[in-house]
Design a protein around this motif. Structure first.
Motif, PDB file in Angstrom:
ATOM      1  N   VAL A 127       0.810  -1.221   0.000  1.00 35.09           N
ATOM      2  CA  VAL A 127       0.000   0.000   0.000  1.00 35.09           C
ATOM      3  C   VAL A 127       0.841   1.268   0.000  1.00 35.09           C
ATOM      4  O   VAL A 127       0.316   2.359  -0.202  1.00 35.09           O
ATOM      5  CB  VAL A 127      -0.997   0.014   1.182  1.00 35.09           C
ATOM      6  N   SER A 128       2.123   1.122   0.240  1.00 36.38           N
ATOM      7  CA  SER A 128       3.042   2.254   0.201  1.00 36.38           C
ATOM      8  C   SER A 128       4.410   1.714  -0.179  1.00 36.38           C
ATOM      9  O   SER A 128       4.856   0.696   0.353  1.00 36.38           O
ATOM     10  CB  SER A 128       3.097   2.950   1.567  1.00 36.38           C
ATOM     11  N   LEU A 129       5.053   2.392  -1.121  1.00 36.38           N
ATOM     12  CA  LEU A 129       6.356   1.954  -1.616  1.00 36.38           C
ATOM     13  C   LEU A 129       7.085   3.186  -2.103  1.00 36.38           C
ATOM     14  O   LEU A 129       6.559   3.935  -2.928  1.00 36.38           O
ATOM     15  CB  LEU A 129       6.141   0.954  -2.768  1.00 36.38           C
ATOM     16  N   ASP A 130       8.281   3.398  -1.576  1.00 36.46           N
ATOM     17  CA  ASP A 130       9.016   4.578  -2.036  1.00 36.46           C
ATOM     18  C   ASP A 130       9.545   4.353  -3.447  1.00 36.46           C
ATOM     19  O   ASP A 130       9.609   3.219  -3.933  1.00 36.46           O
ATOM     20  CB  ASP A 130      10.128   4.960  -1.053  1.00 36.46           C
ATOM     21  N   ASP A 131       9.894   5.436  -4.109  1.00 34.41           N
ATOM     22  CA  ASP A 131      10.306   5.370  -5.514  1.00 34.41           C
ATOM     23  C   ASP A 131      11.538   4.496  -5.739  1.00 34.41           C
ATOM     24  O   ASP A 131      11.709   3.931  -6.814  1.00 34.41           O
ATOM     25  CB  ASP A 131      10.590   6.777  -6.053  1.00 34.41           C
ATOM     26  N   ASP A 132      12.377   4.387  -4.727  1.00 31.74           N
ATOM     27  CA  ASP A 132      13.608   3.601  -4.856  1.00 31.74           C
ATOM     28  C   ASP A 132      13.436   2.148  -4.421  1.00 31.74           C
ATOM     29  O   ASP A 132      14.419   1.408  -4.366  1.00 31.74           O
ATOM     30  CB  ASP A 132      14.733   4.247  -4.039  1.00 31.74           C
ATOM     31  N   TYR A 133      12.221   1.763  -4.053  1.00 26.63           N
ATOM     32  CA  TYR A 133      11.939   0.396  -3.584  1.00 26.63           C
ATOM     33  C   TYR A 133      12.820   0.029  -2.388  1.00 26.63           C
ATOM     34  O   TYR A 133      13.374  -1.058  -2.319  1.00 26.63           O
ATOM     35  CB  TYR A 133      12.110  -0.610  -4.732  1.00 26.63           C
ATOM     36  N   GLN A 134      12.895   0.963  -1.433  1.00 33.26           N
ATOM     37  CA  GLN A 134      13.695   0.742  -0.225  1.00 33.26           C
ATOM     38  C   GLN A 134      12.834   0.542   1.019  1.00 33.26           C
ATOM     39  O   GLN A 134      13.284  -0.071   1.982  1.00 33.26           O
ATOM     40  CB  GLN A 134      14.667   1.902  -0.010  1.00 33.26           C
ATOM     41  N   THR A 135      11.623   1.090   1.038  1.00 33.23           N
ATOM     42  CA  THR A 135      10.688   0.862   2.149  1.00 33.23           C
ATOM     43  C   THR A 135       9.314   0.548   1.557  1.00 33.23           C
ATOM     44  O   THR A 135       8.942   1.071   0.502  1.00 33.23           O
ATOM     45  CB  THR A 135      10.564   2.084   3.090  1.00 33.23           C
ATOM     46  N   ALA A 136       8.593  -0.315   2.256  1.00 33.30           N
ATOM     47  CA  ALA A 136       7.261  -0.715   1.794  1.00 33.30           C
ATOM     48  C   ALA A 136       6.374  -0.977   3.001  1.00 33.30           C
ATOM     49  O   ALA A 136       6.857  -1.377   4.061  1.00 33.30           O
ATOM     50  CB  ALA A 136       7.353  -1.974   0.933  1.00 33.30           C
ATOM     51  N   MET A 137       5.082  -0.723   2.815  1.00 35.33           N
ATOM     52  CA  MET A 137       4.087  -1.100   3.823  1.00 35.33           C
ATOM     53  C   MET A 137       3.136  -2.075   3.175  1.00 35.33           C
ATOM     54  O   MET A 137       2.684  -1.864   2.040  1.00 35.33           O
ATOM     55  CB  MET A 137       3.325   0.121   4.330  1.00 35.33           C
ATOM     56  N   VAL A 138       2.818  -3.125   3.918  1.00 35.26           N
ATOM     57  CA  VAL A 138       1.950  -4.182   3.418  1.00 35.26           C
ATOM     58  C   VAL A 138       0.791  -4.368   4.387  1.00 35.26           C
ATOM     59  O   VAL A 138       0.994  -4.436   5.600  1.00 35.26           O
ATOM     60  CB  VAL A 138       2.729  -5.506   3.274  1.00 35.26           C
ATOM     61  N   ILE A 139      -0.415  -4.438   3.832  1.00 37.01           N
ATOM     62  CA  ILE A 139      -1.605  -4.778   4.608  1.00 37.01           C
ATOM     63  C   ILE A 139      -2.133  -6.069   4.007  1.00 37.01           C
ATOM     64  O   ILE A 139      -2.188  -6.227   2.786  1.00 37.01           O
ATOM     65  CB  ILE A 139      -2.658  -3.652   4.557  1.00 37.01           C
ATOM     66  N   GLY A 140      -2.517  -6.989   4.860  1.00 37.89           N
ATOM     67  CA  GLY A 140      -3.024  -8.273   4.388  1.00 37.89           C
ATOM     68  C   GLY A 140      -4.439  -8.155   3.859  1.00 37.89           C
ATOM     69  O   GLY A 140      -4.860  -7.107   3.370  1.00 37.89           O
ATOM     70  N   GLY A 141      -5.187  -9.224   3.992  1.00 37.98           N
ATOM     71  CA  GLY A 141      -6.566  -9.251   3.537  1.00 37.98           C
ATOM     72  C   GLY A 141      -7.500  -8.483   4.445  1.00 37.98           C
ATOM     73  O   GLY A 141      -8.665  -8.267   4.123  1.00 37.98           O
ATOM     74  N   SER A 142      -6.976  -8.065   5.609  1.00 37.78           N
ATOM     75  CA  SER A 142      -7.728  -7.230   6.548  1.00 37.78           C
ATOM     76  C   SER A 142      -6.714  -6.379   7.311  1.00 37.78           C
ATOM     77  O   SER A 142      -5.505  -6.566   7.190  1.00 37.78           O
ATOM     78  CB  SER A 142      -8.532  -8.095   7.527  1.00 37.78           C
ATOM     79  N   PHE A 143      -7.237  -5.471   8.116  1.00 36.44           N
ATOM     80  CA  PHE A 143      -6.341  -4.608   8.899  1.00 36.44           C
ATOM     81  C   PHE A 143      -5.726  -5.332  10.097  1.00 36.44           C
ATOM     82  O   PHE A 143      -5.002  -4.735  10.878  1.00 36.44           O
ATOM     83  CB  PHE A 143      -7.089  -3.352   9.358  1.00 36.44           C
ATOM     84  N   ASP A 144      -5.994  -6.626  10.224  1.00 36.69           N
ATOM     85  CA  ASP A 144      -5.354  -7.425  11.269  1.00 36.69           C
ATOM     86  C   ASP A 144      -3.928  -7.804  10.886  1.00 36.69           C
ATOM     87  O   ASP A 144      -3.188  -8.344  11.696  1.00 36.69           O
ATOM     88  CB  ASP A 144      -6.153  -8.701  11.534  1.00 36.69           C
TER      89      ASP A 144
END
Length: 182
Positions: A127-144
């Protein structure tokens, strides 16, 4: 020739079991949580490699693990091999599991389903990825399910807090998020 009560009950039981399995499998259908938009313009090849877990919502499959990481490899058929790894201080041992991920739609949209246990899939939405592919946020199938990932074992505190604010704005309950010791 008559039908015995036992065979009727067995037929009913088997039908109930089959219906339960069908419901369980269809219940495993993976979708993107409401209000979440996976990253578009996603470049799977750039995402491949090792990511370190900086923060997560803890679950039984990661409980007690530190120094957790995930390694992604793009396969010829477009699927992604996932190797998750973490260290258990309690057991003084590494724990590793291998899974397979597949895109829910087009590969330039970072919405995937991943399986570590046979035909059962969970959501994996970048759901969030910096332009350089150095940090990312991942959410599963729910907010759990939430992970904050980085190519390095640490990032500046200011960047870490900024990413957590973004996660909170997306709907992640920060009171459930733990910082992962790397």
């Amino acid at each position: 020739m008559g039908v015995s009560k036992g065979s009727v009950f067995r037929a009913i039981a088997l039908t109930a079991v089959a219906a339960g399995v069908a419901e369980a499998v269809s219940g495993c259908a993976v979708s993107v949580p409401k209000g979440i938009e996976p990253v578009t313009g996603f470049d799977a090849e750039r995402y491949m490699g090792t990511w370190y877990e900086l923060a997560r919502i803890d679950h039984r499959f990661e409980k007690g693990l530190i120094r957790t990481s995930a390694h992604y490899s793009l396969e010829e058929d477009g699927s992604v091999t996932v190797i998750n790894r973490g260290y258990s201080e309690e057991k003084n041992a590494w724990k590793e599991s291998e899974g397979k991920a597949r895109f829910l739609g087009e590969p330039d949209v970072a919405a995937l389903k991943v399986s570590f246990f046979g035909p059962f899939y969970g959501g994996y939405n970048v759901v969030s990825l910096d332009d350089d592919y150095q940090t990312a946020m991942v959410i599963g199938g729910s907010f759990d399910y939430f992970w904050l990932l980085s190519r390095s074992k640490s990032i500046p505190e200011r960047k870490f807090r900024q990413l957590l604010r973004i996660a909170q704005n997306l709907g992640v309950d920060l009171s459930r998020v733990m910082v992962v010791e790397q």
